[in-house]
Write an enzyme that holds these catalytic residues in place. Structure first.
Site, mmCIF file in Angstrom:
data_model
loop_
_atom_site.group_PDB
_atom_site.id
_atom_site.type_symbol
_atom_site.label_atom_id
_atom_site.label_comp_id
_atom_site.label_asym_id
_atom_site.label_seq_id
_atom_site.Cartn_x
_atom_site.Cartn_y
_atom_site.Cartn_z
ATOM 1 N N CYS A 157 93.336 34.407 -97.022
ATOM 2 C CA CYS A 157 92.288 34.887 -97.941
ATOM 3 C C CYS A 157 90.882 34.891 -97.305
ATOM 4 O O CYS A 157 90.098 35.827 -97.526
ATOM 5 C CB CYS A 157 92.300 34.085 -99.231
ATOM 6 S SG CYS A 157 92.783 32.368 -99.025
ATOM 7 N N HIS A 258 86.171 32.506 -102.549
ATOM 8 C CA HIS A 258 85.837 31.923 -101.243
ATOM 9 C C HIS A 258 84.565 32.580 -100.715
ATOM 10 O O HIS A 258 84.430 33.811 -100.734
ATOM 11 C CB HIS A 258 86.934 32.218 -100.211
ATOM 12 C CG HIS A 258 88.205 31.469 -100.410
ATOM 13 N ND1 HIS A 258 88.399 30.491 -101.360
ATOM 14 C CD2 HIS A 258 89.387 31.543 -99.717
ATOM 15 C CE1 HIS A 258 89.639 30.011 -101.255
ATOM 16 N NE2 HIS A 258 90.248 30.636 -100.271
#
Ligand SMILES: NC(=O)c1ccc[n+]([C@@H]2O[C@H](COP(=O)([O-])OP(=O)(O)OC[C@H]3O[C@@H](n4cnc5c(N)ncnc54)[C@H](OP(=O)(O)O)[C@@H]3O)[C@@H](O)[C@H]2O)c1
EC number: 1.2.1.11
Length: 368
Positions: A157, A258
């Site tokens: 990710c 994130h």
């Protein structure tokens, strides 16, 4: 063929009860042509209805038509899986052999796990960066004597977060030489139940096992090309050699989203101006958007001008979590340019990437 005329395709989900699996269910329950048909998880969940087996953590309810579906074992001999045109996997890396068994049963598998990302015949695709790497699945099929099945992975990710702006910069200003990245990663990235609350509240954990190596290696495969004959990958064919990537990864008390602080140097040694960089990021056009893949975001990169953006809580939901947000573009007095980027780690960072990759495969005739 437009998405309204595309015939329906039955799809299965492996790891349907997990963090990524739940996002798959949410995304696919309203998809124009993928139809949820089979759900798989561990033997702990098999035999139960989806509603009973899962600890549902999303803010929208379990889709009505899914709540009563019975979860099965992740076994390709289960009839409902055999009827699927695509199988999406949110399986843990510890059970990677299950994905291989599905592929060898001639099923098309889109995986989120790390197991096959480095395989020399498995595409590692970030849909808004390198979907054309899909062409290598023909060589994969030939090597395993498969007529229909193959396996495609999407990236870690945090890697997904950085490669989208890096691709835009590389196309405009030439090959990259060095990338320094420091991540601030959400707790949902560790799955459920993930990191204990006593470890993460009021805290930053400066270590995520294996994560730095993934970013440093995967970036070069994604930004590289495919070999002549579509039978492998060039690790970063755009430049004379691989990009030097150095990563620090931190777990922070954010639920989803994130963030990565990135500094970049170009091989040319010529520093583009901040305004030139912003123009390139804003103008970046991904092929999956141009092709009208239904889950692709209108803008692959959302450029923020406010000094304190992007922020996970404020920005991650735009375009259903399918964009990378970039802000704080400024000159770097060590390398050439620096910026902050952010993505929804469970949507574009996982489930949404798999779904767009499969949509691209449909458009390009790799899924019947
Ligand atoms: N979370 C993220 O942001 C993210 C982002 C990118 C990639 N990924 C990757 O995606 C994968 C899934 O992550 P996650 O966060 O969704 O993990 P998770 O929440 O722990 O879910 C794991 C899933 O795998 C199933 N499973 C576990 N052991 C199994 C077995 N022996 N046989 C069959 N099924 C089994 C679980 O089923 P039960 O419920 O029955 O145990 C569950 O459905 C991992 O490879 C991860 O690295 C995650």
């Amino acid at each position: 063929m437009s998405s309204s005329t595309q015939k329906e395709i039955k799809v299965g989900i492996l790891g349907a009860t997990g963090t990524v699996g739940q996002r798959f269910i949410q995304l696919l329950s309203t998809h124009p042509y993928f139809r949820l048909h089979a759900l798989g998880a561990s033997s702990r969940s098999a035999g139960q209805t989806y509603a009973a087996a899962t600890k549902w953590k999303l803010a929208t309810p379990i889709p009505e038509e899914v709540a009563g579906m019975v979860v099965s074992e992740c076994d390709p001999s289960v009839e409902a899986f055999g009827e699927c045109g695509v199988v999406f996997s949110g399986l843990d890396e510890k059970v990677g052999e299950i994905e291989d068994a599905f592929r060898r049963a001639n099923l098309v598998v889109f995986s989120n796990a790390k197991n096959y990302r480095r395989d020399s015949l498995v595409p590692l695709i970030v849909p808004t960066v390198n979907p054309s790497h899909l062409s290598v699945v023909r060589a994969q099929q030939a090597s395993l004597s498969l007529s229909k099945g193959y396996l495609v992975t999407n990236a870690n990710c945090s890697t997904t977060c950085i490669v989208v702006p890096l691709r835009a910069l590389e196309l405009a200003f030439g090959p990259l030489k060095t990338v320094m990245v420091t991540t601030l990663q959400a707790i949902s990235g560790a799955g459920y139940p993930g990191v204990s609350s006593l470890d993460i509240l009021d805290n930053v954990v400066p270590y995520i096992g294996g994560e730095e190596e993934k970013i440093e290696w995967e970036t070069n495969k994604i930004l590289g090309g495919v070999t002549d004959g579509d039978d492998g990958f060039d690790l970063h064919a755009a430049g004379p050699g691989p990009i030097n990537v150095s990563a620090h990864c931190n777990r922070v008390p954010v639920i989803d989203g994130h963030t990565a602080c990135v500094s970049v140097a170009f091989q040319s040694g010529t520093k583009p101006s901040v305004e030139e960089v912003k123009k390139v990021l804003k103008g970046y056009k991904a092929e999956v958007v141009e092709l009208g893949c239904p889950s692709a975001p209108k803008e692959s990169i959302v450029l923020h001008e406010a000094q304190d953006r992007p922020q996970p809580r404020l920005d991650k939901d735009l375009y259903a979590g399918a964009a990378v947000h970039v802000g704080r573009v400024r000159e770097c007095n060590v390398l050439d340019i620096k910026f902050v980027c952010m993505l929804d780690n469970v949507r574009l960072g996982a489930a949404t990437s798999s779904v767009i990759n499969a949509e691209y495969a449909v458009v390009k005739g790799f899924i019947q």
